[in-house]
Design a protein around this motif. Structure first.
Motif, PDB file in Angstrom:
ATOM      1  N   LEU A   1     -11.509  10.368  -8.573  1.00  0.00           N
ATOM      2  CA  LEU A   1     -10.391  10.186  -7.649  1.00  0.00           C
ATOM      3  C   LEU A   1     -10.692  10.827  -6.293  1.00  0.00           C
ATOM      4  O   LEU A   1     -10.383  10.255  -5.237  1.00  0.00           O
ATOM      5  CB  LEU A   1      -9.111  10.798  -8.236  1.00  0.00           C
ATOM      6  N   ARG A   2     -11.289  12.017  -6.313  1.00  0.00           N
ATOM      7  CA  ARG A   2     -11.607  12.709  -5.070  1.00  0.00           C
ATOM      8  C   ARG A   2     -12.673  11.952  -4.280  1.00  0.00           C
ATOM      9  O   ARG A   2     -12.597  11.873  -3.042  1.00  0.00           O
ATOM     10  CB  ARG A   2     -12.072  14.130  -5.382  1.00  0.00           C
TER      11      ARG A   2
ATOM     12  N   LEU B   1     -12.162  10.529  -0.366  1.00  0.00           N
ATOM     13  CA  LEU B   1     -12.998  10.935   0.747  1.00  0.00           C
ATOM     14  C   LEU B   1     -13.750   9.781   1.395  1.00  0.00           C
ATOM     15  O   LEU B   1     -14.259   9.913   2.514  1.00  0.00           O
ATOM     16  CB  LEU B   1     -14.017  11.987   0.270  1.00  0.00           C
ATOM     17  N   ALA B   2     -13.837   8.650   0.713  1.00  0.00           N
ATOM     18  CA  ALA B   2     -14.671   7.538   1.187  1.00  0.00           C
ATOM     19  C   ALA B   2     -14.109   6.898   2.453  1.00  0.00           C
ATOM     20  O   ALA B   2     -12.931   6.549   2.518  1.00  0.00           O
ATOM     21  CB  ALA B   2     -14.804   6.492   0.082  1.00  0.00           C
ATOM     22  N   ASP B   3     -14.981   6.732   3.447  1.00  0.00           N
ATOM     23  CA  ASP B   3     -14.629   5.978   4.652  1.00  0.00           C
ATOM     24  C   ASP B   3     -14.908   4.491   4.471  1.00  0.00           C
ATOM     25  O   ASP B   3     -14.304   3.659   5.139  1.00  0.00           O
ATOM     26  CB  ASP B   3     -15.437   6.496   5.841  1.00  0.00           C
TER      27      ASP B   3
ATOM     28  N   GLU C   1     -13.559  -5.040  -6.124  1.00  0.00           N
ATOM     29  CA  GLU C   1     -12.691  -4.913  -4.951  1.00  0.00           C
ATOM     30  C   GLU C   1     -11.219  -4.917  -5.346  1.00  0.00           C
ATOM     31  O   GLU C   1     -10.425  -4.111  -4.839  1.00  0.00           O
ATOM     32  CB  GLU C   1     -12.978  -6.047  -3.967  1.00  0.00           C
ATOM     33  N   ARG C   2     -10.847  -5.788  -6.278  1.00  0.00           N
ATOM     34  CA  ARG C   2      -9.443  -5.851  -6.705  1.00  0.00           C
ATOM     35  C   ARG C   2      -8.995  -4.559  -7.374  1.00  0.00           C
ATOM     36  O   ARG C   2      -7.864  -4.111  -7.178  1.00  0.00           O
ATOM     37  CB  ARG C   2      -9.225  -7.022  -7.671  1.00  0.00           C
TER      38      ARG C   2
ATOM     39  N   PHE D   1      -5.097   0.422  -6.162  1.00  0.00           N
ATOM     40  CA  PHE D   1      -4.716   1.826  -5.969  1.00  0.00           C
ATOM     41  C   PHE D   1      -4.822   2.271  -4.506  1.00  0.00           C
ATOM     42  O   PHE D   1      -4.138   3.207  -4.098  1.00  0.00           O
ATOM     43  CB  PHE D   1      -5.599   2.732  -6.840  1.00  0.00           C
ATOM     44  N   HIS D   2      -5.676   1.605  -3.737  1.00  0.00           N
ATOM     45  CA  HIS D   2      -5.890   1.968  -2.333  1.00  0.00           C
ATOM     46  C   HIS D   2      -5.908   0.691  -1.490  1.00  0.00           C
ATOM     47  O   HIS D   2      -6.974   0.258  -1.034  1.00  0.00           O
ATOM     48  CB  HIS D   2      -7.217   2.729  -2.177  1.00  0.00           C
ATOM     49  N   PRO D   3      -4.757   0.107  -1.255  1.00  0.00           N
ATOM     50  CA  PRO D   3      -4.716  -1.187  -0.560  1.00  0.00           C
ATOM     51  C   PRO D   3      -5.258  -1.155   0.856  1.00  0.00           C
ATOM     52  O   PRO D   3      -5.682  -2.193   1.373  1.00  0.00           O
ATOM     53  CB  PRO D   3      -3.218  -1.548  -0.573  1.00  0.00           C
ATOM     54  N   GLU D   4      -5.280   0.016   1.489  1.00  0.00           N
ATOM     55  CA  GLU D   4      -5.746   0.099   2.876  1.00  0.00           C
ATOM     56  C   GLU D   4      -7.212   0.527   2.985  1.00  0.00           C
ATOM     57  O   GLU D   4      -7.736   0.644   4.105  1.00  0.00           O
ATOM     58  CB  GLU D   4      -4.877   1.098   3.663  1.00  0.00           C
TER      59      GLU D   4
END
Length: 403
Positions: free
Chosen positions: A182-183, A187-189, A199-200, A205-208
């Motif tokens: 999760l961390r 942190l990923a750009d 990708e889906r 969990f992180h739509p943006e």
């Protein structure tokens, strides 16, 4: 401005990612536990105790990177290899290699020219933390669907197929580090994903989150079909990979029994990771073979008619491209790269939980075996669109803004 890149052992996609950065002139260093030279491989070939163990070592050598700058941890990796060779290895050794990589990259990312750190799931957290502290970018390579999505899937599978679980339980769960995963994602750009399925799972969990797609490639010279000779024999279905819960083997074997195929066989190639009782009660027509060399697997592809990939949760599934390159039509779930690779001209995809769809498709291939030759040609043609040079171009394009 450069990229610090790392992988704990080196595999085809990591080798080609490193090469993408090297070819672009952006590779600061490739951090890898051990990447033997061609000369070392030649020496090992003379003293190799077993073909299979040597083949695993040989795959670590990658000639195009021999002149690339590396940071290696040979002593620790040799110790881990020795422990495995004498039967003392478990999943914990892999996490030990991951820790070495994170520690090494956290140190090396202080190099002044480094502007971005590129690392993989399970071995990215420490260097990402340090990179963020230094104001450097974090590029996260996710070779399989995002872990929180797998957790939910795994819980449901463990309930549904409780009688298929091995006596020792699910071994990987004893070592997995959910909070670290999760961390790393936090942190990923940039996330590099090999398939639309991966990708889906991230978007859920992180739509943006910024995501770039980079489909894997296949060695088209090695994985080639052999001229098919039509013979009157049962149709041969083939699966290759771990014989495990995640790979969908319980549902496949249930579907095989329900399909009641009279003129077909199924070969499973890989390490059995399910209940031994179930192994002793395989349906008629099913054979299990141990893991084999790439050369032996190529022969199995060439001798088969349809490749099955029933995985419940995947990243890509390189075996899909290998099989297609060898002229095999594909029958696979949507939880793999199959939806990105396959259409009705050379295969079928189905919802991962649908045993009814799987039964129907198995029967369809048997009933339409006269179409397999044209499907084989179409499968090879489609595989030719997925090269490692194309993968490298996708990776280089994705990271362009970070160097």
């Amino acid at each position: 401005m450069t990229i610090l890149f790392g992988h704990p052992t080196g595999n085809p996609n990591s080798h080609h990612s490193a090469l993408a950065h090297f070819e672009s002139g952006n590779l600061e260093a490739f951090c890898v536990a051990w990447m033997p030279s061609a000369k070392t491989v030649q020496g090992l070939r003379r003293i190799a105790l077993g073909r299979r163990s040597f083949a695993r070592l040989e795959r670590r050598q990658f000639a195009p990177l021999e002149l690339a700058p590396t940071v290696q941890g040979r002593a620790g990796e040799w110790r881990r290899l020795a422990l495995r060779a004498f039967g003392f290895g478990d999943e914990g050794l892999s996490y030990e290699a991951n820790d070495w990589l994170m520690r090494t990259m956290a140190r090396e990312c202080h190099r002044p020219r480094v502007t971005a750190v590129h690392a993989y799931e399970d071995c990215a957290a420490w260097q990402f933390e340090e990179a963020k502290r230094l104001g450097k970018a974090c590029i996260y390579d996710l070779p399989i669907g995002y872990y929180p999505a797998w957790e939910a899937t795994q819980r449901e599978l463990a309930r549904t197929y409780s009688d298929w679980l091995p006596a020792r339980g699910l071994s990987a769960s004893r070592h997995v580090r959910p909070l670290q995963k999760l961390r790393e994602m936090e942190l990923a750009d940039l996330v590099i994903a090999p398939s639309s399925f991966v990708e889906r799972t991230v978007r859920e969990f992180h739509p943006e989150k910024r995501i770039a797609r980079a489909p894997y490639g296949v060695d088209l010279d090695f994985w080639r079909p052999r001229t098919r000779v039509e013979v009157d024999r049962p149709i041969r279905f083939l699966y290759a990979g771990q014989i495990s819960l995640r790979k969908g083997i319980p549902l496949l074997l249930d579907a095989w029994s329900r399909a009641g195929l009279r003129d077909a066989s199924l070969t499973l190639v890989g390490t059995w990771q399910l209940s031994e009782i179930k192994r002793s009660r395989l349906p008629e027509g099913v054979v299990v073979l141990p893991p084999c060399s790439s050369e032996a697997l190529r022969e199995l592809y060439r001798e088969s008619d349809v490749f099955l990939f029933p995985s419940f949760f995947e990243g890509f599934g390189l075996v899909l491209l290998e099989a297609m390159a060898c002229g095999l039509p594909i029958l696979a779930t949507e939880a793999t790269a199959a939806p990105d690779l396959v259409n009705d001209a050379w295969g079928r995809t189905y919802a991962r939980e649908s045993i009814e769809a799987l039964v129907e498709h198995l029967r369809w291939f048997v009933a339409n075996r006269d179409r397999l030759t044209e499907m084989a040609v179409a499968a090879r043609s489609r595989a030719e669109e997925f090269t490692w040079s194309g993968y490298r171009a996708a990776v280089a394009g994705a990271v362009k803004g970070f160097v």
